[in-house]
Design a protein around this motif. Structure first.
Motif, PDB file in Angstrom:
ATOM      1  N   GLY A  55       0.833  -1.206   0.000  1.00 37.97           N
ATOM      2  CA  GLY A  55       0.000   0.000   0.000  1.00 37.97           C
ATOM      3  C   GLY A  55       0.861   1.246   0.000  1.00 37.97           C
ATOM      4  O   GLY A  55       0.657   2.154   0.802  1.00 37.97           O
TER       5      GLY A  55
ATOM      6  N   ARG B 243       5.641   8.466  -0.453  1.00 36.91           N
ATOM      7  CA  ARG B 243       6.396   9.342   0.478  1.00 36.91           C
ATOM      8  C   ARG B 243       7.396   8.527   1.310  1.00 36.91           C
ATOM      9  O   ARG B 243       8.513   8.971   1.572  1.00 36.91           O
TER      10      ARG B 243
ATOM     11  N   ASP C  51       1.201  -1.779  -4.665  1.00 40.11           N
ATOM     12  CA  ASP C  51      -0.101  -1.114  -4.523  1.00 40.11           C
ATOM     13  C   ASP C  51      -1.002  -1.642  -5.634  1.00 40.11           C
ATOM     14  O   ASP C  51      -0.528  -2.290  -6.563  1.00 40.11           O
TER      15      ASP C  51
HETATM   16  C1  LIG Z   1      -4.228   5.171   3.350  1.00 37.06           C
HETATM   17  S1  LIG Z   1      -3.329   4.933   1.842  1.00 37.06           S
HETATM   18  C2  LIG Z   1      -1.670   4.950   2.464  1.00 37.06           C
HETATM   19  C3  LIG Z   1      -0.624   5.224   1.396  1.00 37.06           C
HETATM   20  C4  LIG Z   1       0.813   5.255   1.901  1.00 37.06           C
HETATM   21  N1  LIG Z   1       1.141   4.067   2.669  1.00 37.06           N
HETATM   22  C5  LIG Z   1       1.070   6.482   2.746  1.00 37.06           C
HETATM   23  O1  LIG Z   1       0.956   6.404   3.974  1.00 37.06           O
HETATM   24  O2  LIG Z   1       1.358   7.540   2.154  1.00 37.06           O
HETATM   25  C6  LIG Z   1      -3.629   3.193   1.520  1.00 37.06           C
HETATM   26  C7  LIG Z   1      -2.979   2.649   0.272  1.00 37.06           C
HETATM   27  O3  LIG Z   1      -3.286   1.248   0.180  1.00 37.06           O
HETATM   28  C8  LIG Z   1      -3.647   0.917  -1.146  1.00 37.06           C
HETATM   29  N2  LIG Z   1      -4.536  -0.251  -1.057  1.00 37.06           N
HETATM   30  C9  LIG Z   1      -5.739  -0.329  -0.444  1.00 37.06           C
HETATM   31  N3  LIG Z   1      -6.250  -1.563  -0.579  1.00 37.06           N
HETATM   32  C10 LIG Z   1      -5.348  -2.282  -1.279  1.00 37.06           C
HETATM   33  C11 LIG Z   1      -5.317  -3.626  -1.735  1.00 37.06           C
HETATM   34  N4  LIG Z   1      -6.348  -4.465  -1.504  1.00 37.06           N
HETATM   35  N5  LIG Z   1      -4.222  -4.073  -2.408  1.00 37.06           N
HETATM   36  C12 LIG Z   1      -3.188  -3.214  -2.651  1.00 37.06           C
HETATM   37  N6  LIG Z   1      -3.171  -1.919  -2.267  1.00 37.06           N
HETATM   38  C13 LIG Z   1      -4.243  -1.453  -1.582  1.00 37.06           C
HETATM   39  C14 LIG Z   1      -4.306   2.181  -1.690  1.00 37.06           C
HETATM   40  O4  LIG Z   1      -4.281   2.216  -3.098  1.00 37.06           O
HETATM   41  C15 LIG Z   1      -3.456   3.277  -1.039  1.00 37.06           C
HETATM   42  O5  LIG Z   1      -2.342   3.565  -1.842  1.00 37.06           O
END
Ligand SMILES: C[S@@+](CC[C@H](N)C(=O)[O-])C[C@H]1O[C@@H](n2cnc3c(N)ncnc32)[C@H](O)[C@@H]1O
Length: 225
Positions: free
Chosen positions: A52, A57, A73
């Motif tokens: 994810g 960042r 992701d």
């Molecule tokens: C709350 S954001 C956090 C992004 C990053 N970790 C940050 O803190 O800047 C959650 C991330 O998880 C990804 N995500 C959510 N569900 C997912 C899944 N089932 N498989 C892969 N990625 C997923 C979203 O696309 C998003 O980029």
């Protein structure tokens, strides 16, 4: 929950939100990433898997710290942006990207990574059963002694219990589904790991209330955090 229609809608919502908000969470590394980097260095970790990764960042921070990292992701445009930023920063050789949905088995060999990091991935629209499968997959792709550091919003968060209930302690607000963790879920996902630490922290304006959880796969190369 989560049925495929809702899960697919979540993916589309993340893609459109990222498209409308470049660097949505800023470009500085998060507080848990800085803490995780220290734990990974102490453990002698070099090869990292980030789940994810969003707009990168933390990915770019880990690369600057000298780790090799695969950023995973399910939003392709976000991964393309991470790859472009890594190239521009001169760290293109040490940053890989993987387009994948964590509800499916991870596309990596057994023992491929020294450590795993994820900030606010476990608290996405993932059922307890899907989280248990993910934790088992992380156990598989980590080497013995490898570390897992993940963060989650917990049941002390102001948004817990608000919005549209989606089952399994998940609630939807503004189109995003969040799975709020309690102690029992942290313990449950630590099956097969040594649970080393749970640290409370906050982030953002609400602020979001989160835990940073550190676990270790038993085996050689163990260190304390
Ligand atoms: C709350 S954001 C956090 C992004 C990053 N970790 C940050 O803190 O800047 C959650 C991330 O998880 C990804 N995500 C959510 N569900 C997912 C899944 N089932 N498989 C892969 N990625 C997923 C979203 O696309 C998003 O980029």
């Amino acid at each position: 929950m989560t049925d495929p229609t809702i899960a697919g809608a979540q993916q589309g919502h993340w893609a459109s939100t990222f498209a409308a908000n470049p660097d949505m969470y800023g470009t500085d590394p998060s507080v848990p990433a800085v803490a995780a980097a220290a734990s990974f260095t102490e453990a002698g970790a070099h090869q990292l898997l980030e789940l994810g990764a969003g707009q990168g960042r933390d990915t770019l921070f880990f690369a600057r710290q000298g780790f090799e990292i695969v950023a995973l992701d399910y939003v392709e445009d976000a991964l393309d942006a991470i790859a472009a930023k890594a190239t521009a920063a001169g760290t293109g050789d040490t940053v890989g990207v993987a387009l994948h949905d964590v509800r499916e088995p991870l596309p990596f060999a057994d023992g491929a990574f020294d450590a795993n990091y994820s900030h606010m991935l476990f608290c996405m629209a993932l059922t307890t059963a899907q989280l248990e499968q993910l934790a088992a997959e992380l156990h598989r792709v980590l080497r013995p002694g490898g570390l897992v550091v993940y963060t989650v919003r917990h049941t002390g968060d102001a948004h817990y219990g608000t919005g549209t209930p989606r089952g399994d302690d998940m609630y939807e607000r503004g189109g995003f589904i969040v799975h709020f963790f309690d102690d029992r879920l942290v313990q449950r996902l630590a099956t097969g790991f040594d649970l080393l630490d749970v640290t409370e922290f906050t982030e953002g304006d609400l602020p979001r209330r989160l835990w940073r959880v550190t676990m270790r796969k038993p085996g050689h190369g163990q260190v304390t955090t």
